[in-house]
Design an enzyme around this catalytic site. Structure first.
Site, PDB file in Angstrom:
ATOM      1  N   TYR A 159      45.039   5.056  18.967  1.00  0.00           N
ATOM      2  CA  TYR A 159      44.076   5.743  19.843  1.00  0.00           C
ATOM      3  C   TYR A 159      42.815   6.098  19.057  1.00  0.00           C
ATOM      4  CZ  TYR A 159      42.185   9.558  22.760  1.00  0.00           C
ATOM      5  OH  TYR A 159      41.365  10.382  23.506  1.00  0.00           O
ATOM      6  N   LYS A 163      38.747   5.098  19.433  1.00  0.00           N
ATOM      7  CA  LYS A 163      37.625   6.042  19.542  1.00  0.00           C
ATOM      8  C   LYS A 163      36.639   5.838  18.382  1.00  0.00           C
ATOM      9  CE  LYS A 163      38.967   7.989  23.399  1.00  0.00           C
ATOM     10  NZ  LYS A 163      38.221   7.777  24.660  1.00  0.00           N
TER      11      LYS A 163
HETATM   12  P1  NAP Z   1      43.422  11.671  32.422  1.00  0.00           P
HETATM   13  O1  NAP Z   1      43.589  12.983  33.084  1.00  0.00           O
HETATM   14  O2  NAP Z   1      44.624  10.822  32.165  1.00  0.00           O
HETATM   15  O3  NAP Z   1      42.319  10.841  33.218  1.00  0.00           O
HETATM   16  C1  NAP Z   1      41.989   9.525  32.865  1.00  0.00           C
HETATM   17  C2  NAP Z   1      41.815   8.722  34.138  1.00  0.00           C
HETATM   18  O4  NAP Z   1      41.477   7.371  33.773  1.00  0.00           O
HETATM   19  C3  NAP Z   1      43.115   8.653  34.948  1.00  0.00           C
HETATM   20  O5  NAP Z   1      42.834   8.790  36.310  1.00  0.00           O
HETATM   21  C4  NAP Z   1      43.613   7.257  34.607  1.00  0.00           C
HETATM   22  O6  NAP Z   1      44.477   6.713  35.561  1.00  0.00           O
HETATM   23  C5  NAP Z   1      42.317   6.505  34.551  1.00  0.00           C
HETATM   24  N1  NAP Z   1      42.485   5.208  33.926  1.00  0.00           N
HETATM   25  C6  NAP Z   1      43.404   4.856  32.983  1.00  0.00           C
HETATM   26  N2  NAP Z   1      43.259   3.562  32.701  1.00  0.00           N
HETATM   27  C7  NAP Z   1      42.252   3.079  33.459  1.00  0.00           C
HETATM   28  C8  NAP Z   1      41.653   1.809  33.621  1.00  0.00           C
HETATM   29  N3  NAP Z   1      42.082   0.755  32.928  1.00  0.00           N
HETATM   30  N4  NAP Z   1      40.625   1.695  34.483  1.00  0.00           N
HETATM   31  C9  NAP Z   1      40.203   2.745  35.201  1.00  0.00           C
HETATM   32  N5  NAP Z   1      40.731   3.971  35.116  1.00  0.00           N
HETATM   33  C10 NAP Z   1      41.754   4.137  34.246  1.00  0.00           C
HETATM   34  O7  NAP Z   1      42.735  11.854  30.989  1.00  0.00           O
HETATM   35  P2  NAP Z   1      41.568  12.820  30.467  1.00  0.00           P
HETATM   36  O8  NAP Z   1      42.175  13.729  29.484  1.00  0.00           O
HETATM   37  O9  NAP Z   1      40.767  13.356  31.606  1.00  0.00           O
HETATM   38  O10 NAP Z   1      40.749  11.734  29.641  1.00  0.00           O
HETATM   39  C11 NAP Z   1      39.459  11.276  29.998  1.00  0.00           C
HETATM   40  C12 NAP Z   1      38.786  10.759  28.737  1.00  0.00           C
HETATM   41  O11 NAP Z   1      38.675  11.833  27.809  1.00  0.00           O
HETATM   42  C13 NAP Z   1      39.568   9.654  28.017  1.00  0.00           C
HETATM   43  O12 NAP Z   1      38.677   8.664  27.549  1.00  0.00           O
HETATM   44  C14 NAP Z   1      40.201  10.376  26.849  1.00  0.00           C
HETATM   45  O13 NAP Z   1      40.448   9.524  25.741  1.00  0.00           O
HETATM   46  C15 NAP Z   1      39.134  11.418  26.545  1.00  0.00           C
HETATM   47  N6  NAP Z   1      39.628  12.573  25.795  1.00  0.00           N
HETATM   48  C16 NAP Z   1      40.603  13.400  26.307  1.00  0.00           C
HETATM   49  C17 NAP Z   1      41.047  14.474  25.563  1.00  0.00           C
HETATM   50  C18 NAP Z   1      42.120  15.410  26.052  1.00  0.00           C
HETATM   51  O14 NAP Z   1      42.659  16.161  25.224  1.00  0.00           O
HETATM   52  N7  NAP Z   1      42.443  15.440  27.325  1.00  0.00           N
HETATM   53  C19 NAP Z   1      40.511  14.719  24.304  1.00  0.00           C
HETATM   54  C20 NAP Z   1      39.525  13.889  23.818  1.00  0.00           C
HETATM   55  C21 NAP Z   1      39.096  12.805  24.578  1.00  0.00           C
HETATM   56  P3  NAP Z   1      46.067   6.799  35.279  1.00  0.00           P
HETATM   57  O15 NAP Z   1      46.408   8.264  35.353  1.00  0.00           O
HETATM   58  O16 NAP Z   1      46.654   5.980  36.372  1.00  0.00           O
HETATM   59  O17 NAP Z   1      46.291   6.227  33.899  1.00  0.00           O
END
Ligand code: NAP
Length: 258
Positions: A159, A163
């Site tokens: 992961y 990033k």
């Molecule tokens: P999340 O709640 O899992 O939301 C991500 C969304 O993206 C989900 O609806 C997911 O669908 C969708 N998705 C996954 N694969 C996809 C694809 N191939 N095409 C289109 N949509 C897709 O995650 P989040 O925490 O909000 O994360 C959003 C971003 O923030 C990500 O890039 C993550 O790496 C980054 N981030 C998150 C955190 C954290 O701690 N939460 C920290 C740093 C960075 P499914 O649920 O069906 O997979």
């Protein structure tokens, strides 16, 4: 002050998850007057995001797209332009974080994580930039990266490698697209309370929540809403001369415990 994104057309990927960062950004930008194309791999969830924006008096369309598939990405940009006539801002938010210790990591997990988190940013950004260049009025690309672009965590080697790729995609695209008036930046969230944490075993989730009280200088995990202000800023006229940065929004997590 008026609405900061009045009239702008914003495409947000991964905008379906009910308590995700993408949905929070989509709703927050809509409150600032943006018209939102909300995209996600899950069509039902992204319809809910669009419905929430419409219920709040905003304008939105829902689009199903897998960001790792070039044909889906082309359709997503075309769908945005069909709905609103243009595209001003792309938010590359879709991402996955399957947890796997490095020694157990299989090729399929490595490939899918790179396909969604890194290739997805390339495909979506290229398609959006081509549209912005056709319009001739510049634009913004905002990549939702992570503190993992510079640190890793247990089971997150692959992961954080994605990033790290996003970090340098951000800088490379900023360098090449600037002459077209397109600014490219990233946001680097710390640990945020979303369903992405469900990839972790429950015991690890509990440990993380407990630890963060002590290990994050601001004393709590982040919330999706904590990311919204940075996204609005990077999309707004106030950030007209900002390009190629990662704006970390992590409660001080990268500084270590106080
Ligand atoms: P999340 O709640 O899992 O939301 C991500 C969304 O993206 C989900 O609806 C997911 O669908 C969708 N998705 C996954 N694969 C996809 C694809 N191939 N095409 C289109 N949509 C897709 O995650 P989040 O925490 O909000 O994360 C959003 C971003 O923030 C990500 O890039 C993550 O790496 C980054 N981030 C998150 C955190 C954290 O701690 N939460 C920290 C740093 C960075 P499914 O649920 O069906 O997979």
């Amino acid at each position: 002050m008026g609405l900061r994104l009045e009239g702008k057309v914003v495409l947000v990927t991964g905008a379906g998850a009910r308590r995700g960062i993408g949905r929070a950004i989509a709703l927050g930008m809509a409150r600032e007057g943006a018209r939102i194309a909300a995209a996600d791999i899950d069509p039902g969830l992204v319809e809910e995001t669009a419905a929430a924006i419409l219920a709040g008096g905003g304008q939105a369309v829902a689009i199903r797209a897998d960001v790792a598939l070039a044909a889906d990405v082309r359709g997503m940009v075309e769908g945005t332009v069909a709905a609103f006539g243009r595209l001003d801002v792309l938010v590359n938010n879709a991402g996955i974080a399957p947890i796997k210790p490095f020694l157990d990591l299989e090729e399929a997990t490595w490939d899918r994580t790179f396909d969604v988190n890194a290739k997805g940013v390339y495909l979506c950004s290229q398609a959006a930039a081509r549209q912005m260049i056709r319009q001739g009025t510049g634009g913004r690309i905002i990549n939702v990266s992570s503190i993992s672009e510079i640190v890793s965590g247990r089971g997150l080697t692959h992961y954080s490698a994605t990033k790290g790729a996003v970090r340098n995609l951000t800088r490379g695209m900023a360098s090449e697209l600037g002459k077209h008036g397109i600014a490219v930046n990233a946001i680097g969230p710390g640990t945020i309370e979303t369903d992405i944490l469900n990839y972790l075993p429950q015991a690890d989730q509990d440990r993380l929540r407990g630890q963060n009280l002590h290990q994050t200088p601001l004393g709590r995990l982040g919330r999706p809403e904590d990311i919204v202000g940075a996204a609005i800023f990077l999309a707004s006229d106030e950030a007209a001369y900002v390009s190629g940065i990662t704006l970390f929004v992590d409660g001080g997590q990268l500084c270590g415990a106080g």
